[in-house]
Design an enzyme around this catalytic site. Structure first.
Site, PDB file in Angstrom:
ATOM      1  N   HIS A 296      43.716  12.516  22.305  1.00 15.08           N
ATOM      2  CA  HIS A 296      44.532  13.472  23.155  1.00 15.08           C
ATOM      3  C   HIS A 296      43.748  14.903  23.206  1.00 15.08           C
ATOM      4  O   HIS A 296      44.324  15.864  23.741  1.00 15.08           O
ATOM      5  CB  HIS A 296      45.739  13.506  22.422  1.00 15.08           C
ATOM      6  CG  HIS A 296      45.674  14.387  20.919  1.00 15.08           C
ATOM      7  ND1 HIS A 296      45.463  13.640  19.875  1.00 15.08           N
ATOM      8  CD2 HIS A 296      45.898  15.641  20.774  1.00 15.08           C
ATOM      9  CE1 HIS A 296      45.405  14.713  19.150  1.00 15.08           C
ATOM     10  NE2 HIS A 296      45.747  15.785  19.432  1.00 15.08           N
TER      11      HIS A 296
HETATM   12  C1  UD1 Z   1      48.664  20.069  21.128  1.00 12.73           C
HETATM   13  C2  UD1 Z   1      47.829  21.001  20.419  1.00 12.73           C
HETATM   14  C3  UD1 Z   1      46.852  20.219  19.459  1.00 12.73           C
HETATM   15  C4  UD1 Z   1      47.511  19.144  18.776  1.00 12.73           C
HETATM   16  C5  UD1 Z   1      48.258  18.433  19.774  1.00 12.73           C
HETATM   17  C6  UD1 Z   1      49.251  17.315  18.761  1.00 12.73           C
HETATM   18  C7  UD1 Z   1      47.276  23.265  21.366  1.00 12.73           C
HETATM   19  C8  UD1 Z   1      46.157  24.007  21.890  1.00 12.73           C
HETATM   20  N1  UD1 Z   1      47.109  21.961  21.095  1.00 12.73           N
HETATM   21  O1  UD1 Z   1      47.765  19.692  22.171  1.00 12.73           O
HETATM   22  O2  UD1 Z   1      46.079  20.863  18.640  1.00 12.73           O
HETATM   23  O3  UD1 Z   1      46.390  18.343  18.326  1.00 12.73           O
HETATM   24  O4  UD1 Z   1      49.281  19.364  20.215  1.00 12.73           O
HETATM   25  O5  UD1 Z   1      49.555  16.205  19.678  1.00 12.73           O
HETATM   26  O6  UD1 Z   1      48.333  23.704  21.020  1.00 12.73           O
HETATM   27  N2  UD1 Z   1      53.193  16.690  27.296  1.00 12.73           N
HETATM   28  C9  UD1 Z   1      54.313  15.861  27.653  1.00 12.73           C
HETATM   29  N3  UD1 Z   1      55.343  15.637  26.932  1.00 12.73           N
HETATM   30  C10 UD1 Z   1      55.203  16.335  25.589  1.00 12.73           C
HETATM   31  C11 UD1 Z   1      54.367  17.211  25.276  1.00 12.73           C
HETATM   32  C12 UD1 Z   1      53.086  17.498  26.060  1.00 12.73           C
HETATM   33  O7  UD1 Z   1      54.307  15.264  28.678  1.00 12.73           O
HETATM   34  O8  UD1 Z   1      56.363  16.440  24.853  1.00 12.73           O
HETATM   35  C13 UD1 Z   1      51.896  16.773  28.367  1.00 12.73           C
HETATM   36  C14 UD1 Z   1      52.333  18.023  29.040  1.00 12.73           C
HETATM   37  O9  UD1 Z   1      51.641  17.456  30.474  1.00 12.73           O
HETATM   38  C15 UD1 Z   1      51.293  18.774  28.487  1.00 12.73           C
HETATM   39  C16 UD1 Z   1      50.055  18.129  27.917  1.00 12.73           C
HETATM   40  O10 UD1 Z   1      50.712  17.194  27.404  1.00 12.73           O
HETATM   41  O11 UD1 Z   1      50.681  19.688  29.623  1.00 12.73           O
HETATM   42  C17 UD1 Z   1      49.612  18.993  26.862  1.00 12.73           C
HETATM   43  O12 UD1 Z   1      50.575  19.379  25.835  1.00 12.73           O
HETATM   44  P1  UD1 Z   1      50.336  20.848  25.155  1.00 12.73           P
HETATM   45  O13 UD1 Z   1      51.323  20.912  24.022  1.00 12.73           O
HETATM   46  O14 UD1 Z   1      49.820  21.620  25.835  1.00 12.73           O
HETATM   47  O15 UD1 Z   1      48.903  20.315  24.173  1.00 12.73           O
HETATM   48  P2  UD1 Z   1      48.596  18.908  23.441  1.00 12.73           P
HETATM   49  O16 UD1 Z   1      47.426  18.305  24.096  1.00 12.73           O
HETATM   50  O17 UD1 Z   1      49.822  17.942  23.199  1.00 12.73           O
HETATM   51  N1  UDP Z   2      50.991  10.497  14.954  1.00  9.43           N
HETATM   52  C1  UDP Z   2      52.206   9.721  15.065  1.00  9.43           C
HETATM   53  N2  UDP Z   2      52.315   9.008  16.043  1.00  9.43           N
HETATM   54  C2  UDP Z   2      51.333   8.732  16.966  1.00  9.43           C
HETATM   55  C3  UDP Z   2      50.212   9.484  16.848  1.00  9.43           C
HETATM   56  C4  UDP Z   2      50.001  10.301  15.830  1.00  9.43           C
HETATM   57  O1  UDP Z   2      53.274   9.750  14.220  1.00  9.43           O
HETATM   58  O2  UDP Z   2      51.512   7.988  18.034  1.00  9.43           O
HETATM   59  C5  UDP Z   2      51.111  11.408  13.662  1.00  9.43           C
HETATM   60  C6  UDP Z   2      49.772  11.094  12.890  1.00  9.43           C
HETATM   61  O3  UDP Z   2      50.150  10.055  11.827  1.00  9.43           O
HETATM   62  C7  UDP Z   2      49.680  12.330  12.057  1.00  9.43           C
HETATM   63  C8  UDP Z   2      50.015  13.250  13.221  1.00  9.43           C
HETATM   64  O4  UDP Z   2      50.790  12.439  14.273  1.00  9.43           O
HETATM   65  O5  UDP Z   2      50.415  12.750  11.082  1.00  9.43           O
HETATM   66  C9  UDP Z   2      48.617  13.912  13.893  1.00  9.43           C
HETATM   67  O6  UDP Z   2      48.937  14.543  15.066  1.00  9.43           O
HETATM   68  P1  UDP Z   2      48.082  14.751  16.175  1.00  9.43           P
HETATM   69  O7  UDP Z   2      47.190  13.540  16.328  1.00  9.43           O
HETATM   70  O8  UDP Z   2      49.032  14.556  17.571  1.00  9.43           O
HETATM   71  O9  UDP Z   2      47.609  15.856  16.176  1.00  9.43           O
HETATM   72  P2  UDP Z   2      46.341  16.577  15.550  1.00  9.43           P
HETATM   73  O10 UDP Z   2      46.259  16.344  14.014  1.00  9.43           O
HETATM   74  O11 UDP Z   2      45.029  16.401  16.187  1.00  9.43           O
HETATM   75  O12 UDP Z   2      46.431  18.080  15.590  1.00  9.43           O
END
Ligand code: UD1
Ligand code: UDP
Length: 356
Positions: A203
């Site tokens: 992601h």
């Molecule tokens: C964010 C964090 C990242 C973390 C990740 C965990 C930042 C800069 N990035 O990335 O560090 O690893 O969360 O998962 O804060 N979206 C949905 N539904 C949701 C959430 C997001 O559809 O519930 C989609 C939207 O299109 C959105 C995109 O995902 O634009 C990105 O979401 P965003 O929260 O901006 O960043 P993540 O990639 O989730």
């Molecule tokens: N995780 C989860 N379900 C998923 C993917 C990740 O519960 O489908 C959990 C994972 O076990 C870990 C946390 O989400 O505890 C990690 O978050 P993510 O990978 O979204 O973000 P990052 O750690 O890279 O910021």
């Protein structure tokens, strides 16, 4: 004494869960949810499974560009902090929510604590790196998961208020794995056997926003001989569809919706190997002693690589395939670099001293 925890994204919730339990033994806690994540599988499921108390404020910011999202969060968090006047704000990890919580509180001169301080991958193009550096430089109390995190802060001149506590994500794993193994039916549901499948998560912006990198990853996964389970982040699903890679991936790989934390722990523990660009998942692979193949060029969790459980392959198709086939933990060193599962208790002792 009142503590405000600011969260908004999946990894924030997981870090909050063990600490919130401790906080509530001694302090009033309010939870401010920015709304960065909002789909059921990215948000509510963690509150339900980890029994995190309902947020007191839901700011509903949602998705957007970094500037829009962070700016809206700062504005809305500031308003809550002005009304609630907490004695301390706590932020978790390295998301935009983390940075917004830090900026809002430091500008109001409210003491700030950062859980998971001192992490660095030394690449400023990675959005999380900016969030980490700026949050650390705003913080009064810095709770570091590792020795290296303490050293990283020292190099930037931050030595006051720095504590080595271990990683709250170890606490979360230890508190939930037994429950997960009792209640999760995920292996049956997916029709896979322990150690007979690969688990994938992708992601990070550096992979999802770059068509070549994402294509290389998809091409490599499609060549894997064996079961591949891929709980797919909504960001990645959108990118795969935009770049025309979705159908090919779906034909070859078991792509499913993001799973809840309990299913995820079971999937991780029983995977043959984990292929990921997630920070938290790299650590969980290490905790479960599952070989990890990391789809990044650098990692802030370098201890997992040094101990031989993790290999960095970037988004290079051949390197990914070779690692899936051949990577074995070298010598199987395991140094418990992330603590003993008591990080939240240690943090609480420090908070009691600092606040009372
Ligand atoms: C964010 C964090 C990242 C973390 C990740 C965990 C930042 C800069 N990035 O990335 O560090 O690893 O969360 O998962 O804060 N979206 C949905 N539904 C949701 C959430 C997001 O559809 O519930 C989609 C939207 O299109 C959105 C995109 O995902 O634009 C990105 O979401 P965003 O929260 O901006 O960043 P993540 O990639 O989730
Ligand atoms: N995780 C989860 N379900 C998923 C993917 C990740 O519960 O489908 C959990 C994972 O076990 C870990 C946390 O989400 O505890 C990690 O978050 P993510 O990978 O979204 O973000 P990052 O750690 O890279 O910021």
């Amino acid at each position: 004494m009142k503590i405000a925890s600011v969260v908004g994204a999946r990894p924030n919730f997981i870090k909050l869960a063990p600490l919130s339990k401790e906080i509530r033994k001694h302090f009033d806690e309010i939870i401010i949810h920015t709304g960065q994540h909002y789909d059921y599988e990215m948000d509510r499921v963690f509150f339900e499974q980890l029994r995190i108390p309902e947020p007191d404020y839901h700011l509903g910011v949602g998705s957007g560009t970094h500037g829009y999202q962070t700016g809206e969060m700062v504005k809305r968090i500031e308003k809550v902090l002005m009304d609630e006047k907490p004695d301390l704000v706590i932020v978790y990890g390295d998301t935009n929510t983390t940075l917004a919580g830090a900026l809002a509180s430091v500008k109001l001169h409210i003491p700030l604590a950062h859980v998971e301080a001192g992490l660095r991958c030394y690449d400023k193009r990675i959005p999380e790196e900016i969030n980490r550096v700026l949050t650390d430089h705003c913080s009064d109390l810095l709770f570091c998961p590792t020795e290296r995190a303490v050293e990283n802060l020292k190099k930037e001149g931050i030595t006051e208020g720095v504590y080595l506590t271990g990683d709250v994500m170890v606490d979360a794993v230890k508190q939930n794995i037994t429950i997960a193994e009792r209640v999760s039916t995920v292996l049956n549901d997916l029709n896979v056997k322990p150690k007979d499948y690969y688990l994938v998560t992708v992601h990070r912006a550096e992979n999802t926003d770059n068509m070549n990198r994402l294509r290389n990853i998809v091409d490599a996964l499609c060549e894997v001989n064996g079961n591949v389970i891929f709980p797919c982040h909504p960001r990645t699903e959108k990118a795969l569809k935009k770049f025309g890679l979705w159908d090919k991936l779906k034909r070859n790989v078991n792509v499913i919706k993001p799973v809840g934390y309990l299913d995820m722990l079971v999937l991780e523990k029983n995977a043959k190997k984990i292929i990921t660009d997630s920070g938290g998942v790299q650590k969980e692979a290490y905790i479960f002693k599952v070989p990890c193949i990391t789809l990044r060029d650098r990692t802030e969790w370098i201890e997992t690589v040094e101990d031989g459980w993790n290999i960095l392959v970037g988004a290079n198709k051949d390197m990914i395939i070779n690692a899936i086939d051949d990577f074995k933990p070298k010598g199987k060193t395991y140094t418990h670099k992330f603590g003993d599962g008591k990080a939240s208790e240690k943090i609480m002792k420090i908070l009691l001293k600092a606040l009372l």
